[in-house]
Design a protein around this motif. Structure first.
Motif, mmCIF file in Angstrom:
data_model
loop_
_atom_site.group_PDB
_atom_site.id
_atom_site.type_symbol
_atom_site.label_atom_id
_atom_site.label_comp_id
_atom_site.label_asym_id
_atom_site.label_seq_id
_atom_site.Cartn_x
_atom_site.Cartn_y
_atom_site.Cartn_z
ATOM 1 N N ARG A 65 -6.005 3.726 -5.295
ATOM 2 C CA ARG A 65 -4.677 4.099 -4.789
ATOM 3 C C ARG A 65 -3.911 2.902 -4.230
ATOM 4 N N PHE A 66 -4.612 1.932 -3.665
ATOM 5 C CA PHE A 66 -3.913 0.748 -3.155
ATOM 6 C C PHE A 66 -3.286 -0.040 -4.298
ATOM 7 N N LEU A 67 -4.013 -0.192 -5.401
ATOM 8 C CA LEU A 67 -3.453 -0.878 -6.566
ATOM 9 C C LEU A 67 -2.298 -0.089 -7.157
ATOM 10 N N GLU A 68 -2.399 1.236 -7.180
ATOM 11 C CA GLU A 68 -1.306 2.069 -7.685
ATOM 12 C C GLU A 68 -0.043 1.856 -6.848
ATOM 13 N N SER A 69 -0.210 1.805 -5.537
ATOM 14 C CA SER A 69 0.954 1.598 -4.663
ATOM 15 C C SER A 69 1.583 0.233 -4.894
ATOM 16 N N GLN A 70 0.760 -0.786 -5.058
ATOM 17 C CA GLN A 70 1.300 -2.123 -5.321
ATOM 18 C C GLN A 70 2.063 -2.173 -6.636
ATOM 19 N N LEU A 71 1.541 -1.483 -7.646
ATOM 20 C CA LEU A 71 2.212 -1.475 -8.950
ATOM 21 C C LEU A 71 3.539 -0.718 -8.877
ATOM 22 N N ARG A 72 3.560 0.386 -8.169
ATOM 23 C CA ARG A 72 4.791 1.171 -8.060
ATOM 24 C C ARG A 72 5.918 0.373 -7.404
ATOM 25 N N TYR A 73 5.580 -0.431 -6.408
ATOM 26 C CA TYR A 73 6.599 -1.183 -5.675
ATOM 27 C C TYR A 73 6.821 -2.582 -6.245
ATOM 28 N N GLY A 74 6.243 -2.867 -7.411
ATOM 29 C CA GLY A 74 6.504 -4.127 -8.076
ATOM 30 C C GLY A 74 5.837 -5.332 -7.458
ATOM 31 N N GLN A 75 4.817 -5.131 -6.620
ATOM 32 C CA GLN A 75 4.126 -6.255 -6.003
ATOM 33 C C GLN A 75 3.138 -6.924 -6.951
ATOM 34 N N ILE A 76 2.657 -6.181 -7.942
ATOM 35 C CA ILE A 76 1.742 -6.734 -8.934
ATOM 36 C C ILE A 76 2.233 -6.322 -10.321
ATOM 37 N N SER A 77 1.799 -7.051 -11.334
ATOM 38 C CA SER A 77 2.156 -6.732 -12.710
ATOM 39 C C SER A 77 1.118 -5.770 -13.302
ATOM 40 N N VAL A 78 1.385 -5.329 -14.503
ATOM 41 C CA VAL A 78 0.431 -4.457 -15.176
ATOM 42 C C VAL A 78 -0.881 -5.193 -15.436
ATOM 43 N N ARG A 79 -0.789 -6.466 -15.763
ATOM 44 C CA ARG A 79 -2.018 -7.252 -15.985
ATOM 45 C C ARG A 79 -2.830 -7.362 -14.700
ATOM 46 N N ASP A 80 -2.182 -7.497 -13.563
ATOM 47 C CA ASP A 80 -2.902 -7.508 -12.292
ATOM 48 C C ASP A 80 -3.551 -6.156 -12.017
ATOM 49 N N PHE A 81 -2.867 -5.085 -12.408
ATOM 50 C CA PHE A 81 -3.435 -3.752 -12.222
ATOM 51 C C PHE A 81 -4.677 -3.563 -13.093
ATOM 52 N N ILE A 82 -4.616 -4.036 -14.330
ATOM 53 C CA ILE A 82 -5.778 -3.972 -15.221
ATOM 54 C C ILE A 82 -6.919 -4.809 -14.651
ATOM 55 N N ARG A 83 -6.591 -5.973 -14.102
ATOM 56 C CA ARG A 83 -7.621 -6.817 -13.489
ATOM 57 C C ARG A 83 -8.281 -6.098 -12.316
ATOM 58 N N GLY A 84 -7.475 -5.414 -11.510
ATOM 59 C CA GLY A 84 -8.036 -4.685 -10.382
ATOM 60 C C GLY A 84 -8.943 -3.549 -10.805
ATOM 61 N N LEU A 85 -8.598 -2.862 -11.900
ATOM 62 C CA LEU A 85 -9.461 -1.776 -12.384
ATOM 63 C C LEU A 85 -10.776 -2.318 -12.919
ATOM 64 N N LEU A 86 -10.731 -3.412 -13.666
ATOM 65 C CA LEU A 86 -11.953 -3.966 -14.252
ATOM 66 C C LEU A 86 -12.890 -4.561 -13.206
#
Length: 254
Positions: A65-86
């Motif tokens: 959920r923390f990564l989801e919140s960062q992605l929603r507010y544009g703090q991280i890119s989609v590639r950063d979100f994928i990195r966080g999941l992996l």
């Protein structure tokens, strides 16, 4: 000291053929990176979960959920979100810990790069990276590779490239169906698949070949059922429940 990635020879898979496309309405399309609304953000988030985690791993407890919140507010890119999941604890627990490095490399290449591994040489090359740099270093090199950046960039969720349904001429089975979570070794350690003997063989008969009303074969089956003695059906016997020591005959002495 980390070792450089070993050289391996790529094979001619579909995603390497320039201009190769099979028109199909079921073909997976990349998720757009621009999030203009909550619906767009939610679509990107769930597309990432479906790509990185298999269907049986998509539980509420595995959400980041923390990564989801960062992605929603544009703090991280989609590639950063994928990195966080992996690199999340859930992905490590479900995919890295119960498998070998070779199996883990195969899963990550499929889910991050959207293709199968080329050969055993690629598995060995990336497994050395896992052994020397750890999971985080391996994921970092994978997402910083030229192939990932050229295929997906910063704002596109990875997807299985150029896949159509198996019923089509050039169809490929989805990764989550042809590559289960556990490898053959770990499936054997867990005790499945188990061998179960069926006492009754079930045969499938198409509807057009089933006997219709008034067919003599239907009365023949009724006559056979009446003439045969009815007894208790035999239970199913599993190979795991047989005590072979008690089944061996022996002679008592004295």
């Amino acid at each position: 000291m980390s070792l450089p990635l070993l050289n391996y020879i790529p094979s001619s898979q579909n995603q390497r053929v320039e201009g190769y496309e099979v028109p199909s309405e079921e073909q997976i399309q990349p998720t757009p990176g621009m999030m203009n609304s909550e619906e767009d953000a939610q679509a990107i988030i769930w597309a990432a979960y479906r790509q990185i985690f298999s269907e049986h791993q998509m539980l509420t407890s595995n959400r980041q959920r923390f990564l989801e919140s960062q992605l929603r507010y544009g703090q991280i890119s989609v590639r950063d979100f994928i990195r966080g999941l992996l690199t999340s604890d859930a992905f490590r627990r479900l995919n890295y810990e119960p498998n070998s490095n070779y199996r883990f490399v195969e899963l990550c290449v499929q889910r991050a790069l959207g293709r199968d591994v080329y050969n055993e040489q690629e598995k060995i090359a990336w497994s050395i990276v896992v052994a020397t740099k750890g999971v985080n270093g391996f994921v970092e090199d994978l997402l910083n590779s030229e192939e990932y950046l050229n295929s997906f960039g910063e704002d596109t969720v990875p997807f299985q490239r150029r896949r159509v349904l198996p019923q089509k001429d050039e169809g490929e089975t989805p990764f989550n169906l042809k590559t289960p979570r556990y490898g053959a070794y770990h499936r054997q350690q867990l005790g499945f698949p188990q061998i179960v003997w069926q006492n009754q063989v079930r045969r499938f008969t198409p509807q057009e070949k089933q006997p219709q009303a008034g067919d003599p074969s239907a009365y023949l089956n009724v006559a056979r059922s009446l003439s045969s003695a009815k007894g208790n059906p035999l239970p199913k016997v599993s190979a795991m429940n047989i005590d072979y020591d008690k089944k061996v005959p022996y002679r008592k002495v004295g």
